[in-house]
Scaffold this active site. Sequence first.
Site, PDB file in Angstrom:
ATOM      1  CB  CYS A 194      -0.979  -0.004   1.168  1.00 52.20           C
ATOM      2  SG  CYS A 194      -0.251   0.258   2.797  1.00 52.20           S
ATOM      3  CG  ASP A 195       4.330   1.199   2.306  1.00 48.07           C
ATOM      4  OD1 ASP A 195       3.378   0.412   2.479  1.00 48.07           O
ATOM      5  OD2 ASP A 195       5.289   1.277   3.088  1.00 48.07           O
ATOM      6  CB  ALA A 196       3.360   1.080  -4.146  1.00 49.14           C
ATOM      7  CG  PHE A 198       2.983   8.842  -0.471  1.00 49.43           C
ATOM      8  CD1 PHE A 198       2.189   9.886  -0.020  1.00 49.43           C
ATOM      9  CD2 PHE A 198       4.344   9.065  -0.598  1.00 49.43           C
ATOM     10  CE1 PHE A 198       2.744  11.124   0.293  1.00 49.43           C
ATOM     11  CE2 PHE A 198       4.920  10.283  -0.286  1.00 49.43           C
ATOM     12  CZ  PHE A 198       4.114  11.323   0.162  1.00 49.43           C
TER      13      PHE A 198
END
Length: 747
Positions: A194-196, A198
């Site tokens: 999920c960081d991707a 951003f």
Amino acid sequence: MRSIKRLTMAAAGAATVAFALPAGVAAQGAPTFGMEPAWQVVPARPNLVFAPDRIPDRAAVLRAADYVAAAQIADMARHPLPLSTGGALDSAASNWVAATFYVGAARLARVSSQPETLRFLTATAEHYNYAMRGARSGKTMLNADDIAIGDLYQELYARRRQDGVLMPLQQRLDYSIPHLMRTEETPALVWWWCDALFMAPPVMARMSAITGDPKYLIAMDREWRRTAGLLWDKQQRLFFRDARFLDRTSANGAPVFWSRGNGWVLAGLARTIEAMPADFAGRNYYLDLFRQLAARTAELQGRDGLWRASLLDPAAFPEPETSGSGLLLYGIAWGVNHGLLPRNRYVPAVTRGWAALNRHVLPSGLLGAVQKTGDQPVATAATDVGLYGTGAYLLTAMEVADLARGAAALPVPQPQADSEQVIASTTPQPPAPRTVTGDAERARRAAEMTATAALAYDPAVLGRPATIEPLTPPTGDAARPRAIVHYAPERLDDILWENDKVALRIYGPALEAKEPPSGSGIDVWGKRVRWPFMQRQLRFPNYHVDRGEGLDFYDVGGSRGAGALGIWYGNKLWTSRNWATHRVLDTGGKVARFEVTYKPWPVDVVRRVWETRSFALPMGSHFTRMVSTLGSDDSKQPLVVGIGIGKRKTAAGTGRVVRDQANGRLTFHEPADPGHGAVSITVAADPATVVGFAQDADNYLMLVRVQPGTPFAYYTGYGWDRGLDVRSAADWDALVAGTRFDFDAGR
């Protein structure tokens, strides 16, 4: 050993040979080679006490942001730059750790009165030559973390308009597009964590905003939805960090939802939406997702104004954590400032969180309580720091500073171009070589630099001449949207027709004579303007190049293209050659109409057929209505007509065919062309006449039974995902479902 209070010109990168550092700087340690001494100067600490129950003064917020940014830059200036920056945590690296700081610092530099922030960012970008990590493999070329620094390059390009600033990033994104646009689903995702969301999607959305080319936004949309489809928990309204956590539980039995992971997504949504055109077909999906995630995370805010690392098990790590909190606060404040979240409900959460965030600014000026790099909730010490935490702080500060204003419109425009004076003052210049010593050598060096400036070719003089000449937008009546038919003897007897939605052509006898075996397939063009453009595009020898308004990139070849017909007999399609005669019936108004005939052609050895066909394309429609009358002198038996759509195969796959006999429709969603996007084509006929479907080597076919001598009506239409109205296969399916077809051939 020389004193660290004096640095040579080479060490400082300054415009003078030597200078003294400000008092007190030496005690903080010598700057890294190439870092300017001014970057080690931390201003006096402002008042960082903010009331949790009222909107703070804008000037006070900006003073706090300038202070924290300067403290972070000073700390970075004291840390050597490693040759490999992948694991660097505290230097001016090119990885996501530092890139998140650059994102926040770049927003601050738009409004800050301190030019050193922009100067530092420019020097960093120059150091990396506006490039990214990850060139060693396909996996790393697609790594979202390594694309995050692209936001810095885009910011500098928007402010400087220097072509080379954007080129490496654009090449990297162009490499990623076919993978993001793949039509065949794969077990692994490009953005699998999920960081991707951003790191890469905001950069891709912003590239479309900067270049005007929607392909980056469209490709982003494809992969975002895949990632959300896997990691978004509709019941909890939160994102899992990655697939490993789908079934993992915390000590209290609750699912593990990481504060910073959900902060990455909420902040990534904000940054993506602010670059997204208001008419983007999928925009409401992102707005809805943003509101749901913002509402849910606001419910989980701690009483002190911050969030705990594990959102559903705050007791597991009860200490406050500022990196996830900062990202969440930024997203919520951004939503308030752009009218997506109600002020009366969310402003108290923002002011309470802003006051709490500032209580964790350490005496050094760095933000504390930043969870270390990782992939899940862990314990965090009050003294832990991280560049990404500071970046989140600065993003939050920019939104808190604007809380008193009214809601700002979306999309957010790119920053205005800087003046030459600002560019010069914020762009560090390399020092002279160390061999330049003494008056005579300095004079020679000055003369050399003067000659270099005078003798070198300057692209700016000609305004960057292009190998691709753009179309000049028409003026006056030529710019009026209208439906036209154009017979083009200048292009070997093509017949062109277009309206405000689509552009098509068929081929004539001159081309048949020049390039046998030319055929009667229907060609479609990509079109992104409302006025007619095909004639102007055809003035260029290579009309397959996009000159700003559209192009012909569809390859008919030996196929039926987009809806031409043939006779299906003996498990084979028998087709005519190019049109033989034509008649333009109506052009330049609300409907484009024309008629053509096709000479007789054989159907095996059993009969001959010929055809007269009329075409009508009204304004506002993606569909051309055709009425065909087939003749046959050898038999009065019914004919089975195959209405075809040409097959297509690219690196992205073979596309997707939808056969709908009940409604008399055949649709082909073509695989994406890496350079030009994808086309969706539908042919529609009276369901009562459809007898089935077939295919040959070149075409997908809908089979229709017709009587020789009796006219029958059918339609062909298409949508281009880089055009004006259709941005995806789903958009096209919805448009087709909402279209009413009239199969009465007498009308």
